[in-house]
Design an enzyme around this catalytic site. Structure first.
Site, mmCIF file in Angstrom:
data_model
loop_
_atom_site.group_PDB
_atom_site.id
_atom_site.type_symbol
_atom_site.label_atom_id
_atom_site.label_comp_id
_atom_site.label_asym_id
_atom_site.label_seq_id
_atom_site.Cartn_x
_atom_site.Cartn_y
_atom_site.Cartn_z
ATOM 1 N N ALA A 63 0.911 -1.318 0.110
ATOM 2 C CA ALA A 63 0.092 0.107 0.098
ATOM 3 C C ALA A 63 0.951 1.306 -0.017
ATOM 4 C CB ALA A 63 -0.764 -0.031 1.271
ATOM 5 N N GLY A 117 0.594 -5.088 0.242
ATOM 6 C CA GLY A 117 -0.189 -5.185 -0.781
ATOM 7 C C GLY A 117 0.289 -5.861 -1.928
ATOM 8 N N GLU A 120 -0.363 -9.403 -1.389
ATOM 9 C CA GLU A 120 -1.701 -9.689 -1.554
ATOM 10 C C GLU A 120 -2.117 -9.733 -3.123
ATOM 11 O OE1 GLU A 120 -2.409 -6.688 1.249
ATOM 12 O OE2 GLU A 120 -3.367 -8.044 2.668
ATOM 13 N N GLU A 140 2.956 -5.657 7.558
ATOM 14 C CA GLU A 140 2.021 -4.315 7.959
ATOM 15 C C GLU A 140 2.362 -4.550 9.567
ATOM 16 O OE1 GLU A 140 1.395 -6.872 6.020
ATOM 17 O OE2 GLU A 140 0.271 -5.611 4.136
HETATM 18 N N1 COA Z 1 4.637 3.380 0.203
HETATM 19 C C1 COA Z 1 4.921 4.636 0.023
HETATM 20 N N2 COA Z 1 6.304 4.910 -0.343
HETATM 21 C C2 COA Z 1 7.325 3.856 -0.373
HETATM 22 C C3 COA Z 1 6.568 2.449 -0.167
HETATM 23 C C4 COA Z 1 5.236 2.303 0.319
HETATM 24 N N3 COA Z 1 4.875 0.988 0.401
HETATM 25 N N4 COA Z 1 7.718 1.712 0.016
HETATM 26 C C5 COA Z 1 8.747 2.433 -0.263
HETATM 27 N N5 COA Z 1 8.593 3.881 -0.437
HETATM 28 C C6 COA Z 1 9.410 4.899 -0.938
HETATM 29 C C7 COA Z 1 10.383 5.374 0.020
HETATM 30 O O1 COA Z 1 9.936 6.057 1.185
HETATM 31 C C8 COA Z 1 11.433 5.901 -0.776
HETATM 32 O O2 COA Z 1 10.940 7.331 -1.280
HETATM 33 P P1 COA Z 1 12.075 8.504 -1.147
HETATM 34 O O3 COA Z 1 12.760 8.208 -2.475
HETATM 35 O O4 COA Z 1 11.010 9.544 -1.775
HETATM 36 O O5 COA Z 1 12.632 8.700 0.096
HETATM 37 C C9 COA Z 1 11.372 5.339 -2.085
HETATM 38 O O6 COA Z 1 9.892 4.593 -2.179
HETATM 39 C C10 COA Z 1 12.275 4.255 -2.286
HETATM 40 O O7 COA Z 1 12.311 3.321 -1.089
HETATM 41 P P2 COA Z 1 13.834 3.044 -0.358
HETATM 42 O O8 COA Z 1 13.262 2.361 1.044
HETATM 43 O O9 COA Z 1 14.556 3.838 -0.399
HETATM 44 O O10 COA Z 1 14.197 1.823 -1.530
HETATM 45 P P3 COA Z 1 14.828 0.461 -1.396
HETATM 46 O O11 COA Z 1 15.327 -0.229 -2.749
HETATM 47 O O12 COA Z 1 15.811 0.553 -0.307
HETATM 48 O O13 COA Z 1 13.611 -0.783 -0.735
HETATM 49 C C11 COA Z 1 11.714 -1.692 -0.568
HETATM 50 C C12 COA Z 1 12.501 -0.912 -1.304
HETATM 51 C C13 COA Z 1 10.530 -1.836 -1.262
HETATM 52 C C14 COA Z 1 12.327 -3.012 -0.164
HETATM 53 C C15 COA Z 1 11.401 -0.878 0.827
HETATM 54 O O14 COA Z 1 11.158 0.624 0.502
HETATM 55 C C16 COA Z 1 10.354 -1.255 1.740
HETATM 56 O O15 COA Z 1 10.739 -2.275 2.756
HETATM 57 N N6 COA Z 1 9.123 -0.427 1.651
HETATM 58 C C17 COA Z 1 7.984 -0.937 2.707
HETATM 59 C C18 COA Z 1 7.467 -1.938 2.442
HETATM 60 C C19 COA Z 1 6.189 -2.263 3.349
HETATM 61 O O16 COA Z 1 6.349 -2.230 4.498
HETATM 62 N N7 COA Z 1 5.039 -2.497 2.740
HETATM 63 C C20 COA Z 1 3.976 -2.793 3.349
HETATM 64 C C21 COA Z 1 2.994 -1.359 3.466
HETATM 65 S S1 COA Z 1 1.581 -1.715 4.459
#
Ligand code: COA
Length: 267
Positions: A63, A117, A120, A140
């Site tokens: 999400a 998501g 999901e 989450e």
């Molecule tokens: N929603 C909104 N923004 C998100 C996001 C999400 N679920 N996941 C990552 N982003 C954003 C980060 O804030 C970052 O933004 P910025 O460049 O403006 O600072 C950008 O996307 C890149 O993320 P980053 O963490 O720097 O990249 P990465 O390659 O190191 O890691 C992921 C990628 C996906 C592994 C990591 O971002 C992550 O674990 N995200 C969250 C996943 C999560 O918890 N999802 C469940 C949501 S309920």
């Protein structure tokens, strides 16, 4: 097709590619597009199977967390109110419901991470083909919330309640090998081969007897939510219905004239 996703159809296979921002965050706008495209594909007789894929590095990061806050300023931070949360949850419910309801086989082709998501969305598909270095999780809980796009329901039905509870209670991420062991991933291939392998698999399915496959899919999916007796009754109805299709005429006649496995259905 739009800025948020791309849709192409080739060889009876529709491929939906998420292409939104850095991580394919599933905002309500992208979810609305997925719902709309799935609704259209459901009624498209030229499509025999659907592949859903994301980026080379990230399938989808879940999400869009920015939509969980009403005010992101640290000094005045405020979570989204109940109405907004219901709107976000409703967008997940409708979009992933539309994917799950597609009558033809669906395959999630996963490179990189499928989290929250994103996982999901993959669960709403019939099959998951994944890169050897892909990772999955329902993180989450690490945000102090719970899955709202089927992570407590479709995941538990697929991998069983104990594995689902482990993943949902801890928010831990698992690799492709563990995902395969628990039944979350169906096939593992090299990262460069994921999309092509998914499309080849989908094309094979698309060449099958489409009405029969759709009836089998409906019987299996609907039966899982019913008692065994109700499921068996549902299967009987579908079994009778399939005999009224061209697929059955083609398949049974071919068997009797040429032997097993020779029928050509032509989608
Ligand atoms: N929603 C909104 N923004 C998100 C996001 C999400 N679920 N996941 C990552 N982003 C954003 C980060 O804030 C970052 O933004 P910025 O460049 O403006 O600072 C950008 O996307 C890149 O993320 P980053 O963490 O720097 O990249 P990465 O390659 O190191 O890691 C992921 C990628 C996906 C592994 C990591 O971002 C992550 O674990 N995200 C969250 C996943 C999560 O918890 N999802 C469940 C949501 S309920």
């Amino acid at each position: 097709m739009t800025e948020l996703l791309d849709l192409r159809t080739d060889d009876g296979v529709a491929t939906i590619t998420l292409q939104h921002g850095k991580v394919n965050a599933l905002c309500v706008e992208l979810l609305a597009e997925i719902e709309e495209v799935a609704g259209r594909l459901a009624a498209d007789a030229s499509v025999g199977a659907v592949v859903i894929t994301g980026g080379r590095r990230i399938f989808a990061a879940g999400a869009d967390i920015t939509q969980f806050a009403a005010d992101t300023n640290p000094a005045s931070f405020a979570l989204a109110d109940g109405g907004r949360v219901r709107e976000v949850g409703g967008a997940f419910l409708r979009a992933l419901g539309a994917v799950a309801a597609l009558p033809m086989p669906t395959i999630a082709a996963i490179n990189g991470v499928a989290l929250g998501g994103g996982c999901e969305l993959a669960l709403a598909c019939d099959f998951r083909i994944v890169a050897a270095d892909a990772r999955f999780g329902q993180p989450e809980i690490l945000l102090g919330i719970i899955p709202g796009g089927g992570g407590t329901q479709r995941l538990a039905r697929l991998v069983g309640p104990a594995v689902a509870k482990d993943l949902v209670f801890t928010g831990r991420t698992i690799d492709a090998a563990e995902a395969t062991r628990v039944g979350l991933a169906d096939r593992v291939v090299e990262p460069d081969d994921v999309l092509a392998a998914a499309q080849a698999w989908a094309a094979d399915l698309a060449r099958g007897p489409r009405r029969a496959i759709a009836l089998a899919k409906r019987a299996i999916d609907a039966g899982l939510d019913r008692s065994i007796d109700d499921g068996l009754a549902l299967e009987q109805d579908a079994f009778v219905e399939v005999f009224a299709t061209r697929d059955a005429t083609t398949g049974v006649q071919s068997f009797l004239e040429h032997g097993p496995g020779k029928a050509v259905f032509g989608g």
